[in-house]
Design a protein around this motif. Structure first.
Motif, PDB file in Angstrom:
ATOM      1  N   ARG A  42      38.686  42.519  37.551  1.00 34.90           N
ATOM      2  CA  ARG A  42      39.553  41.441  38.011  1.00 34.90           C
ATOM      3  C   ARG A  42      40.399  41.920  39.188  1.00 34.90           C
ATOM      4  NH1 ARG A  42      41.244  37.148  34.794  1.00 34.90           N
ATOM      5  NH2 ARG A  42      40.530  38.290  32.981  1.00 34.90           N
ATOM      6  N   GLY A  43      40.431  41.147  40.248  1.00 33.57           N
ATOM      7  CA  GLY A  43      41.244  41.498  41.409  1.00 33.57           C
ATOM      8  C   GLY A  43      40.591  42.501  42.336  1.00 33.57           C
ATOM      9  N   GLU A  44      39.370  42.886  42.036  1.00 33.89           N
ATOM     10  CA  GLU A  44      38.696  43.892  42.850  1.00 33.89           C
ATOM     11  C   GLU A  44      37.973  43.240  44.041  1.00 33.89           C
ATOM     12  OE1 GLU A  44      35.913  47.762  41.969  1.00 33.89           O
ATOM     13  OE2 GLU A  44      35.368  45.887  41.029  1.00 33.89           O
ATOM     14  N   PHE A  45      37.800  44.006  45.098  1.00 37.22           N
ATOM     15  CA  PHE A  45      37.039  43.567  46.267  1.00 37.22           C
ATOM     16  C   PHE A  45      35.762  44.383  46.316  1.00 37.22           C
ATOM     17  CE2 PHE A  45      37.810  41.543  50.606  1.00 37.22           C
ATOM     18  CZ  PHE A  45      36.475  41.548  50.931  1.00 37.22           C
ATOM     19  N   ARG A  63      37.948  31.481  40.318  1.00 34.53           N
ATOM     20  CA  ARG A  63      38.052  32.721  39.554  1.00 34.53           C
ATOM     21  C   ARG A  63      37.449  33.883  40.329  1.00 34.53           C
ATOM     22  NH1 ARG A  63      35.998  30.451  33.832  1.00 34.53           N
ATOM     23  NH2 ARG A  63      34.490  29.539  35.248  1.00 34.53           N
ATOM     24  N   VAL A  64      36.468  33.568  41.142  1.00 36.99           N
ATOM     25  CA  VAL A  64      35.839  34.579  41.996  1.00 36.99           C
ATOM     26  C   VAL A  64      35.642  33.972  43.384  1.00 36.99           C
ATOM     27  CG1 VAL A  64      33.935  36.202  42.206  1.00 36.99           C
ATOM     28  CG2 VAL A  64      34.450  35.205  39.983  1.00 36.99           C
ATOM     29  N   LEU A  65      35.879  34.780  44.396  1.00 33.48           N
ATOM     30  CA  LEU A  65      35.613  34.338  45.765  1.00 33.48           C
ATOM     31  C   LEU A  65      34.351  35.037  46.254  1.00 33.48           C
ATOM     32  CD1 LEU A  65      36.662  32.693  48.197  1.00 33.48           C
ATOM     33  CD2 LEU A  65      37.876  34.746  48.927  1.00 33.48           C
ATOM     34  N   LEU A  66      33.361  34.249  46.673  1.00 37.68           N
ATOM     35  CA  LEU A  66      32.101  34.814  47.137  1.00 37.68           C
ATOM     36  C   LEU A  66      31.977  34.581  48.635  1.00 37.68           C
ATOM     37  CD1 LEU A  66      29.793  33.356  44.324  1.00 37.68           C
ATOM     38  CD2 LEU A  66      30.896  35.597  44.365  1.00 37.68           C
ATOM     39  N   ASP A  94      44.973  41.799  49.655  1.00 40.08           N
ATOM     40  CA  ASP A  94      46.029  42.665  49.135  1.00 40.08           C
ATOM     41  C   ASP A  94      47.209  41.847  48.623  1.00 40.08           C
ATOM     42  OD1 ASP A  94      44.528  44.841  49.662  1.00 40.08           O
ATOM     43  OD2 ASP A  94      45.471  45.297  51.593  1.00 40.08           O
ATOM     44  N   ARG A  95      47.400  40.646  49.179  1.00 38.85           N
ATOM     45  CA  ARG A  95      48.515  39.806  48.732  1.00 38.85           C
ATOM     46  C   ARG A  95      48.154  38.981  47.499  1.00 38.85           C
ATOM     47  NH1 ARG A  95      49.958  36.186  53.356  1.00 38.85           N
ATOM     48  NH2 ARG A  95      48.125  37.112  54.309  1.00 38.85           N
ATOM     49  N   VAL A  96      46.967  38.358  47.468  1.00 37.57           N
ATOM     50  CA  VAL A  96      46.667  37.431  46.381  1.00 37.57           C
ATOM     51  C   VAL A  96      45.800  38.040  45.278  1.00 37.57           C
ATOM     52  CG1 VAL A  96      46.930  35.391  47.842  1.00 37.57           C
ATOM     53  CG2 VAL A  96      44.677  36.413  47.542  1.00 37.57           C
ATOM     54  N   HIS A  97      45.195  39.201  45.513  1.00 39.33           N
ATOM     55  CA  HIS A  97      44.419  39.908  44.492  1.00 39.33           C
ATOM     56  C   HIS A  97      43.398  39.033  43.806  1.00 39.33           C
ATOM     57  CE1 HIS A  97      46.436  43.658  44.915  1.00 39.33           C
ATOM     58  NE2 HIS A  97      47.605  43.058  44.845  1.00 39.33           N
ATOM     59  N   LEU A  98      42.639  38.291  44.607  1.00 37.23           N
ATOM     60  CA  LEU A  98      41.589  37.453  44.049  1.00 37.23           C
ATOM     61  C   LEU A  98      40.307  38.283  43.973  1.00 37.23           C
ATOM     62  CD1 LEU A  98      40.793  34.567  43.218  1.00 37.23           C
ATOM     63  CD2 LEU A  98      40.233  34.145  45.600  1.00 37.23           C
TER      64      LEU A  98
END
Lengths: 279, 336
Positions: free
Chosen positions: B23-26, B152-155, B180-184
């Motif tokens: 969660r929150g990972e890029f 929930r996930v950004l693709l 880094d700000r929204v941690h999506l």
């Protein structure tokens, strides 16, 4: 587009040659298109407006006008929905027989309208495949409204499809996919994304389909049986009255039909800019 | 989001992929075109159906969940903005199409659109149409549209692929700052290794439908798991060799044998241009020297090949035509 512009510049001929070419084109246009059309209106008005009014008030003419409008009112919506569905399938999916479908859809444009009418007689006529069964059930298709609708449906099917398919293929389905991932149900995707993107082309297709539905002669002539006041559409009524040496009456109805076509054409021209915007 | 496993045997576009994203990972999916990374993304979005395997988002199995119910934000390479809608209508779309019960009010939607326009640094652009925007602006609008539904996930499917170099660089920085700000939780598909290494917390290198290596940018750069990963992350030289008793002898390049910690047999050596050291004598000849830019580049003709070397800063460049040799001691060795 660039190529067109460059071609236009490169081909700019010196003065007199250009005017000769333009003049020739205008002359052909005048002789082949404008003159005959003007003649229709002139002949219709040969006995003044009263003549036109009485020709249009004739019960057989009234019946033909009503029948033509009814046939168009049925076939245009059906072929609009059918064309939309077919274009959507062909543009969005890969399936076996897709190429064949694309070819078959062009069929009504390539075969003679007489054949387009004849197939229904062969299928549903008294001696046709389903003739005996229909006769027992007392259902009349050929020489009645259903036959006229079927023949017109067949002839006018490609118009809507051909108007929107190239556009749908060019636009691709990315916008629709984006709408789906944003949570839109299928009907909203269609209503808010698919339809607005093709609306002008769709309207153009509908207008063309309508023009042909009202003007079709060949296919309709075969299935109509030409019963005056009953199964004669406007084009058939025009021929019938002309053959009865009632030239002015024939041209009066012809003028009305031509007027409908001209309105369609004007509407279509008005839509051209909109379609260009979509592309 | 945890434990995505995906088997896609019939076409083998994606095979035996097991990946989990915190969660929150890029995460970046990096690979050449045709490696299955976009297919994998479309599988996650639900635009493609998997032949086997399971995708779970927030622990919930996505099997049979249609794309519109998955709540993922997808950004396309060519933006896919709704061309007949204004920027504001594009961003609001995902909210407006919700069923009445969960749909925000008009005022709430308008307020959220304003906030998102601020976020993508396009305040006041709401009334414009997509064809009045530049490529970079369009892509930011596409991003805002995806963010509007609070996915929930950004693709992101090659989101910078259609942009020119400078815009791409700016947008890249901006995107990392945003994350880094929204941690999506974000999954980026790209074929650009610099992009993946700069942006992502972790990189999954894909090849022919398989994941070759997963790790932080530093891990995959410093310790590539195999010759493919090594070769895909930046320029490198490949040399075939035979290993016997811990010594590698190069078979298609005249260079001195070097120690290699691999069992005996055929192997391949992979080395980056700046890891190759230049020697004063050997079977090579300096073919060209390029002094443009901060580092000097030397092209060496050796054997039947042309080898490119990046000299360390401050090194004296050799003369063109001079004899030279190659020192491949810093090469990494992989089983052939």
């Amino acid at each position: 587009m660039t190529a067109g512009v460059q071609g236009g510049v490169g081909l700019r001929a010196p003065g007199w040659e250009r005017w000769l070419a333009i003049g020739l084109a205008l002359l052909v246009l005048l002789v082949l298109l404008v003159l005959p059309l003007a003649l229709v209106f002139a002949e219709a008005l040969s006995r003044g407006w009263a003549g036109v009014a009485s020709a249009l008030a004739d019960p057989d003419a009234q019946s033909a006008i009503r029948l033509t409008l009814l046939v168009a009112a049925i076939t245009v919506p059906v072929n609009t929905l059918g064309g939309l569905a077919a274009a959507w399938c062909i543009a969005r999916f890969r399936f076996p027989g897709r190429g064949l479908l694309l070819t078959i859809i062009e069929l009504p444009l390539t075969i003679s309208p007489v054949i387009s009418g004849l197939v229904w007689v062969l299928l549903f006529g008294r001696n046709g495949w389903f003739g005996p069964a229909l006769g027992r059930a007392d259902i009349q298709i050929v020489f009645a409204l259903p036959g006229l609708v079927l023949a017109t449906l067949f002839v006018t099917f490609p118009f809507v499809l051909r108007a929107i398919l190239p556009l749908m293929q060019a636009q691709g389905s990315a916008e629709e996919q984006a709408a789906i991932t944003l949570g839109a149900p299928a009907w909203r995707v269609f209503l808010h994304v698919t339809l607005p993107n093709i609306r002008f082309a769709l309207l153009q297709g509908v207008l063309l389909c309508n023009a042909r539905a009202m003007g079709e002669f060949g296919a309709v002539a075969v299935v109509s049986g030409r019963i005056r006041g009953l199964t004669n559409t406007m084009p058939l009524h025009i021929e019938a009255t002309y053959n009865d040496y009632q030239a002015q009456a024939a041209f009066a109805v012809a003028a009305l039909l031509a007027l409908l076509a001209l309105v369609t054409l004007a509407a279509r021209a008005g839509l051209e800019w909109g379609t260009r915007r979509e592309r | 989001m945890q434990d995505i496993a995906k088997r896609f045997a019939a076409t083998a576009a994606v095979e035996d992929v097991n990946l989990s994203v915190e969660r929150g990972e890029f995460l970046a999916l990096l690979g050449p075109s045709g490696s299955g990374k976009t297919t994998l993304l479309r599988l996650i979005a639900g635009l493609e159906a998997a032949d086997a395997g399971h995708i779970r988002i927030d622990g919930r199995d996505m099997d049979g969940v249609p794309a519109r119910a998955r709540h993922v934000g997808l950004v396309f390479q060519h933006y896919a903005l709704f061309r007949h809608m204004t920027v504001a209508a594009n961003i609001a779309f995902g909210l407006r199409v919700r069923p009445r019960a969960t749909r925000p009010t008009k005022a709430e939607i308008a307020a959220r659109v304003e906030r998102l326009l601020d976020l993508i640094q396009l305040p006041g652009y709401g009334g414009r149409y997509p064809d009045q925007l530049s490529g970079g602006q369009r892509q930011r609008v596409a991003l805002a549209r995806a963010l509007a539904i609070e996915p929930r996930v950004l693709l992101l499917d090659e989101p910078f692929g259609a942009l020119d170099a400078q815009v791409r660089k700016d947008l890249r920085r901006w995107l990392r700052g945003l994350h880094d700000r929204v941690h999506l939780t974000t999954i980026l598909v790209t074929h650009d290794q610099a992009e993946a290494l700069e942006l992502a917390d972790r990189v999954a290198v894909m090849n022919a439908g398989r994941v070759e290596q997963v790790g932080t940018p530093a891990e995959v750069w410093d310790a590539p798991a195999n010759a493919f990963v090594h070769g895909f992350l930046g320029d490198s030289l490949r040399v075939a060799c035979m290993i016997a008793e811990g010594i590698a002898r190069f078979t298609d390049l005249p260079a001195d044998p070097v120690p290699a910690a691999l069992p005996d047999g055929a192997a391949v050596a992979v080395i980056r241009p700046h890891e190759i050291a230049l020697r004063a004598e050997g079977a090579g000849r300096v073919h060209a020297v390029s002094l443009a830019g901060p580092l000097a580049h030397v092209e060496v003709a050796i054997g039947a090949r042309m080898v490119e070397i990046t000299l360390p800063p401050g090194a004296v460049p050799p003369r063109v035509g001079a004899a030279c040799g190659l020192d491949l001691a810093r090469a990494r060795f992989y089983r052939a």
